[in-house]
Design an enzyme around this catalytic site. Structure first.
Site, short mmCIF file in Angstrom:
data_model
loop_
_atom_site.label_atom_id
_atom_site.label_comp_id
_atom_site.label_asym_id
_atom_site.label_seq_id
_atom_site.Cartn_x
_atom_site.Cartn_y
_atom_site.Cartn_z
N ASN A 77 -16.82 21.99 -14.38
CA ASN A 77 -16.80 20.43 -13.22
C ASN A 77 -18.45 21.17 -11.72
O ASN A 77 -19.24 22.15 -12.31
CB ASN A 77 -16.30 21.24 -12.22
N GLU A 100 -19.03 20.24 -8.80
CA GLU A 100 -18.63 19.24 -7.38
C GLU A 100 -20.02 19.06 -6.73
O GLU A 100 -20.74 19.96 -7.09
CB GLU A 100 -17.74 20.66 -6.48
N CYS A 158 -15.37 16.50 -13.50
CA CYS A 158 -14.37 17.16 -14.47
C CYS A 158 -15.62 17.73 -15.54
O CYS A 158 -16.36 16.85 -16.32
CB CYS A 158 -13.51 16.81 -15.00
N GLU A 178 -14.27 18.19 -18.71
CA GLU A 178 -14.24 17.36 -19.74
C GLU A 178 -15.16 16.40 -19.76
O GLU A 178 -15.58 16.22 -20.42
CB GLU A 178 -12.86 16.40 -19.89
N CYS A 205 -6.96 16.65 -15.70
CA CYS A 205 -6.63 15.03 -14.44
C CYS A 205 -6.44 13.98 -15.19
O CYS A 205 -6.61 13.50 -16.83
CB CYS A 205 -8.12 15.73 -13.63
N CYS A 247 -10.07 12.40 -16.33
CA CYS A 247 -10.08 12.38 -17.42
C CYS A 247 -9.10 12.21 -19.12
O CYS A 247 -10.00 11.86 -20.18
CB CYS A 247 -9.95 14.15 -18.11
N1 THU Z 1 -11.10 19.63 -13.06
C1 THU Z 1 -11.44 19.86 -13.87
O1 THU Z 1 -13.31 19.96 -13.63
N2 THU Z 1 -10.93 19.46 -14.91
C2 THU Z 1 -9.48 18.62 -15.62
O2 THU Z 1 -9.26 18.33 -16.02
C3 THU Z 1 -9.05 19.88 -13.68
C4 THU Z 1 -9.80 19.29 -13.03
C5 THU Z 1 -12.62 20.21 -11.90
C6 THU Z 1 -12.40 19.21 -10.83
C7 THU Z 1 -12.51 20.26 -9.49
O3 THU Z 1 -14.18 20.50 -9.58
C8 THU Z 1 -12.12 21.33 -9.73
O4 THU Z 1 -11.06 21.35 -10.92
C9 THU Z 1 -10.78 21.49 -9.01
O5 THU Z 1 -9.76 20.29 -8.62
#
Ligand code: THU
Length: 132
Positions: A45, A47, A56, A58, A89, A92
């Site tokens: 991920n 941010e 994210c 994935e 999520c 994704c």
């Molecule tokens: N996140 C992912 O990278 N993949 C997911 O499927 C769930 C959420 C990340 C997004 C964000 O940077 C952090 O987790 C908190 O939501």
């Protein structure tokens, strides 16, 4: 998928998690996708101070693979930095569904313990190219 391949894919996801850029949530995620030709692409991920700009793990992994010419996916391993097993999520799930509705998803925790599930279980009756 066989246990050895699954464990290898999860190990790649755990390694990718080390590069997570998650200063806002503090939740690091790593992902690894296994392509139809056997190649593996990883992602984490990333941010952003403008929160919705973040991506994210994935989608990072799949985008790396697609931009390298891969469109066939067998499995995706995802691992978060908590004791809870991390599931993809909603965004994704849809992103993965575009390329491989029947793919296997390995949902892992920080130790790499995982549950194996299919994407169609995570996203039943998903919308895709064949829905139009
Ligand atoms: N996140 C992912 O990278 N993949 C997911 O499927 C769930 C959420 C990340 C997004 C964000 O940077 C952090 O987790 C908190 O939501």
């Amino acid at each position: 998928m066989d246990k050895k391949s699954a464990a290898g894919l999860m190990a790649a996801a755990i390694k990718a998690r080390e590069n997570a850029y998650a200063p806002y949530s503090g939740f690091s995620v790593g992902a690894a996708v296994l392509c139809g030709d056997g190649s593996v692409y990883t992602g984490c991920n990333v941010e952003n101070a403008s929160y919705p700009c973040g991506i994210c793990a994935e989608r990072t992994a799949v985008s790396k693979a697609v931009s390298d010419g891969r469109r066939s996916f067998v499995a995706c391993a995802v691992t978060g930095s908590s004791a809870e097993k991390c599931t993809p999520c909603g965004v994704c799930r849809q992103f993965l569904y575009e390329f491989a509705p029947e793919m296997t998803v390995l949902c892992g925790n920080k130790e790499g313990e995982y549950d194996e599930i299919t994407l169609s279980e995570l996203l039943p009756r998903g919308f895709g190219a064949s829905s139009m």
